[in-house]
Motif scaffolding. Structure first.
Motif, PDB file in Angstrom:
ATOM      1  N   ALA A 137       0.973  -1.256  -0.075  1.00 10.73           N
ATOM      2  CA  ALA A 137      -0.013   0.121   0.082  1.00 10.73           C
ATOM      3  C   ALA A 137       0.955   1.228   0.087  1.00 10.73           C
ATOM      4  N   ALA A 138       1.981   1.198   0.804  1.00 10.75           N
ATOM      5  CA  ALA A 138       3.057   2.347   0.873  1.00 10.75           C
ATOM      6  C   ALA A 138       3.515   2.701  -0.579  1.00 10.75           C
ATOM      7  N   ARG A 139       3.800   1.673  -1.365  1.00  8.70           N
ATOM      8  CA  ARG A 139       4.420   1.850  -2.557  1.00  8.70           C
ATOM      9  C   ARG A 139       3.534   2.889  -3.492  1.00  8.70           C
ATOM     10  N   GLY A 140       2.380   2.799  -3.432  1.00 12.37           N
ATOM     11  CA  GLY A 140       1.493   3.325  -4.343  1.00 12.37           C
ATOM     12  C   GLY A 140       1.473   3.275  -5.756  1.00 12.37           C
ATOM     13  N   VAL A 147      -3.470  -4.779  -5.523  1.00 11.56           N
ATOM     14  CA  VAL A 147      -2.568  -4.889  -4.222  1.00 11.56           C
ATOM     15  C   VAL A 147      -3.173  -6.196  -3.402  1.00 11.56           C
ATOM     16  N   ALA A 148      -4.532  -6.459  -3.588  1.00 15.46           N
ATOM     17  CA  ALA A 148      -5.142  -7.591  -3.025  1.00 15.46           C
ATOM     18  C   ALA A 148      -4.790  -8.895  -3.897  1.00 15.46           C
ATOM     19  N   LEU A 151      -1.136  -9.693  -2.896  1.00 17.11           N
ATOM     20  CA  LEU A 151      -1.295 -10.518  -1.608  1.00 17.11           C
ATOM     21  C   LEU A 151      -1.816 -11.983  -1.534  1.00 17.11           C
ATOM     22  N   ALA A 152      -2.930 -12.058  -2.288  1.00 15.32           N
ATOM     23  CA  ALA A 152      -3.277 -13.605  -2.604  1.00 15.32           C
ATOM     24  C   ALA A 152      -2.170 -14.360  -3.372  1.00 15.32           C
ATOM     25  N   ARG A 153      -1.603 -13.848  -4.247  1.00 16.42           N
ATOM     26  CA  ARG A 153      -0.394 -14.563  -4.859  1.00 16.42           C
ATOM     27  C   ARG A 153       0.898 -14.807  -4.012  1.00 16.42           C
TER      28      ARG A 153
END
Length: 192
Positions: A137-140, A147-148, A151-153
């Motif tokens: 999230a911080a990378r933007g 992002v989700a 995260l799943a991957r």
């Protein structure tokens, strides 16, 4: 890609892990921690997106990447998230000189990398789920959906080729701890 010609006297350390796990930061800290006499090089990647200051990469247009691929300029190459990634054939010359070469690789490409370099040492960078979510999230760089998906991957298993040496490296805490562990690992083949 074809197999390797000639003998390799150096070692290949293949660092992989999900986006946001801190691979680029680890590799930067590794370069900064190497002593002048350490026969270790961190290879840069060629990538079809602009690179940022935190990563050792060279941005190429898709057309230039394709041209270099057709000319046989990549020892390793893969596609992920709509981008092309490659590691140049210069790593073969470096390993032939007895150097340990560290590359920022891909979990999905590990099988092909191991087929070309059967002695490679894979390093899986891991982070706790909540740390990874915060970093992404911080990378933007991406939307919430992207992002989700990342995260799943990140938790999906990957195929470890038979006979491939694997070290898991936790990078959830202070960067210095993981960087010190990686530095010890890349120096190990030199002393062995």
């Amino acid at each position: 890609m074809g197999g390797m010609k000639g003998a390799m006297s150096g070692a290949l350390v293949y660092v992989m892990g999900p986006s946001g796990s801190g691979k680029d930061s680890l590799l930067r800290a590794l370069r900064e921690g190497l002593a002048d006499g350490d026969p270790v090089l961190v290879a840069h990647r060629y990538i079809t997106r602009p690179s940022d200051a935190s990563e050792a990469s060279v941005a190429l247009t898709p057309a230039e990447f394709s041209r270099r691929s057709e000319l046989g300029c990549f020892a390793l190459q893969w596609r992920s998230h709509g981008l092309h990634y490659g590691v140049g054939i210069e790593i073969d010359a470096w390993m032939a000189r007895g150097l340990t070469v560290v590359v920022n690789g891909s979990r999905e490409h590990l099988g092909a990398a191991h087929a070309r370099y059967p002695g490679l040492h894979a390093v899986q960078v891991q982070v706790r789920h909540e740390v990874l979510a915060t970093r992404l999230a911080a990378r933007g760089r991406e939307s919430g959906e992207a992002v989700a998906a990342r995260l799943a991957r990140a938790t999906q298993p990957f195929d470890l080729p038979h006979g491939c040496r694997l070290t898991r490296l936790d990078n959830s805490g202070p960067l210095e701890q993981a960087a010190d562990a990686l530095l010890r690992l890349v120096r190990a083949p030199i002393a062995a």
